[in-house]
Design an enzyme around this catalytic site. Structure first.
Site, PDB file in Angstrom:
ATOM      1  N   LYS A 241       0.858  -1.190   0.000  1.00  0.00           N
ATOM      2  CA  LYS A 241       0.000   0.000   0.000  1.00  0.00           C
ATOM      3  C   LYS A 241       0.892   1.237   0.000  1.00  0.00           C
ATOM      4  O   LYS A 241       1.749   1.401   0.872  1.00  0.00           O
ATOM      5  CB  LYS A 241      -0.898  -0.017   1.231  1.00  0.00           C
TER       6      LYS A 241
ATOM      7  N   LYS B  58      -2.421  -1.474  -3.722  1.00  0.00           N
ATOM      8  CA  LYS B  58      -3.237  -0.265  -3.608  1.00  0.00           C
ATOM      9  C   LYS B  58      -2.369   0.977  -3.690  1.00  0.00           C
ATOM     10  O   LYS B  58      -1.338   1.013  -3.008  1.00  0.00           O
ATOM     11  CB  LYS B  58      -3.953  -0.332  -2.261  1.00  0.00           C
TER      12      LYS B  58
ATOM     13  N   TYR C  60     -15.472   0.954  -6.366  1.00  0.00           N
ATOM     14  CA  TYR C  60     -16.729   1.660  -6.101  1.00  0.00           C
ATOM     15  C   TYR C  60     -17.697   1.501  -7.271  1.00  0.00           C
ATOM     16  O   TYR C  60     -18.849   1.887  -7.176  1.00  0.00           O
ATOM     17  CB  TYR C  60     -16.452   3.145  -5.835  1.00  0.00           C
TER      18      TYR C  60
HETATM   19  C1  PBG Z   1      -6.859   3.624   5.590  1.00  0.00           C
HETATM   20  C2  PBG Z   1      -7.533   3.399   4.276  1.00  0.00           C
HETATM   21  C3  PBG Z   1      -7.476   4.291   3.210  1.00  0.00           C
HETATM   22  C4  PBG Z   1      -8.228   3.729   2.176  1.00  0.00           C
HETATM   23  C5  PBG Z   1      -8.738   2.517   2.632  1.00  0.00           C
HETATM   24  N1  PBG Z   1      -8.281   2.307   3.939  1.00  0.00           N
HETATM   25  C6  PBG Z   1      -6.873   5.632   3.097  1.00  0.00           C
HETATM   26  C7  PBG Z   1      -5.547   5.901   3.607  1.00  0.00           C
HETATM   27  O1  PBG Z   1      -4.709   5.015   3.728  1.00  0.00           O
HETATM   28  O2  PBG Z   1      -5.287   7.061   3.901  1.00  0.00           O
HETATM   29  C8  PBG Z   1      -8.399   4.376   0.853  1.00  0.00           C
HETATM   30  C9  PBG Z   1      -9.487   3.891   0.006  1.00  0.00           C
HETATM   31  C10 PBG Z   1      -9.768   4.746  -1.170  1.00  0.00           C
HETATM   32  O3  PBG Z   1      -9.111   5.774  -1.432  1.00  0.00           O
HETATM   33  O4  PBG Z   1     -10.707   4.398  -1.890  1.00  0.00           O
HETATM   34  N2  PBG Z   1      -6.838   2.620   6.468  1.00  0.00           N
END
Ligand code: PBG
Length: 333
Positions: A204, A258, A323
């Site tokens: 991530k 991600k 989404y």
């Molecule tokens: C944080 C989390 C995030 C998303 C899912 N879980 C954002 C971040 O890490 O700041 C992002 C999902 C998205 O942008 O659709 N635990």
């Protein structure tokens, strides 16, 4: 890439294979079906059934009742799983994210209502503290604002157990603390949750593409600083292999990459290297960009939606968190 045999014109005319729908369909190397989709869904703890998310046209936050209704629609559409993300009333937020451990909180309520409504649909829960903390970070912070690793992990273990106890099929740590997969796996085994799956957000990145999500879950105004001391540097690729290798060794059943589209190279490397179910997350900013351009008439939104989802399959993903899941499944149906 070296071709296995010479291809010369006009013996080979590649356009022969593209001349009509039947032959294009017959020779398609990848296919997208509703079973490739995980519905990314934002839920809230109020009474209003649906609240539109401004930065994500077409996305609405659902209350518990609507989430259960949505689970039934997912089942009817052949969408195998839903990933839920909570928007928490600011009154319930604190420095430690305690509300994330409330067994009667929003997420446990949603899990129960959704599993009652459509037991066939898998429920995936985010394990991270950011929706519940006043500072918007995924873990506990010290006086300097540094996110503490091991202290956070102990809380994430509790959070994952609360979710598993409520009936979550999959716990999905998205926090990027080191060692949390092993700790969560050990706790799940210890509590008899031997069949609870762990989907690790293994790779991530610290990304600007999460912007609209922070509005969606209401952590936008809260976030102090950025997440670069725990999420990965977008410059790196080998590091993702190390992250994934560790998480598999610690007990992850599936891994997530991600954001999605800008990181298809990582999806490809991970799926080829580890042969483990590899999911990609088409995150909020990717969704918002497509919707914004479509609303302006600059692109054909539906076409781009389907093209991007298929691209994840082509890159080697077993599935996509998106989404667009409901809309895409309707189109595919
Ligand atoms: C944080 C989390 C995030 C998303 C899912 N879980 C954002 C971040 O890490 O700041 C992002 C999902 C998205 O942008 O659709 N635990």
């Amino acid at each position: 890439m070296t071709t296995p045999f010479p291809q010369s014109f006009p013996a080979t005319r590649l356009r022969r294979l593209r001349q009509a729908p039947w032959i294009r369909g017959l020779t398609a190397e990848n296919v997208l079906t509703p079973s490739d989709l995980i519905w990314s869904m934002v839920v809230h703890d109020g009474n209003t059934p649906r609240i539109p998310v401004e930065a994500m046209p077409g996305v609405e936050r659902f209350n518990v009742t609507e989430a259960a209704e949505a689970a039934k629609r997912a089942k009817a559409l052949g969408i195998p799983a839903i990933a839920i993300f909570p928007h928490i009333d600011p009154r319930f937020k604190d420095e430690e994210g305690s509300e994330g451990l409330n067994p009667d909180g929003l997420i446990p309520s949603c899990i129960k209502a959704m599993k009652d409504a459509a037991p066939e649909v898998g429920i995936i829960c985010d394990v991270a503290l950011d929706p519940f903390t006043t500072h918007g970070h995924d873990g506990l912070i010290d006086e300097a604002g540094y996110v503490l690793n091991d202290e956070t992990t102990s809380i994430l273990v509790e959070q994952a157990l609360v979710q598993a106890n409520a009936g979550a099929d999959v716990v999905a740590p998205s926090d990027m603390m080191d060692g949390r997969i092993g700790a969560i796996r050990e706790a799940l085994e210890g509590e008899g949750h031997t069949n609870t799956l762990i989907l690790s957000y293994a790779a991530k990145y610290a990304s600007g593409f999460y912007g609209p999500y922070r509005e969606a879950i209401g952590s936008a105004t809260a976030l102090i600083g950025d997440k670069k001391t725990y999420q990965q540097n977008p410059a790196n690729s080998d590091e993702s292999l190390r992250e994934v290798a560790m998480d598999i060794a610690e007990g992850a059943d599936m891994v997530m990459i991600k954001p999605g589209l800008p990181y298809l190279d990582i999806v490809r490397r991970v799926s080829e290297t580890f042969a483990i179910p590899t999911l990609a997350f088409q995150v909020s900013g990717e969704y918002a960009m497509i919707q914004a351009a479509a609303q302006n008439g600059w692109i054909d939104g539906d076409r781009v939606m389907m093209e991007t989802l298929l691209s994840f399959k082509r890159a080697g993903a077993s599935g996509v968190v998106t989404y667009f899941a409901e809309k895409a499944a309707q189109k595919l149906g």
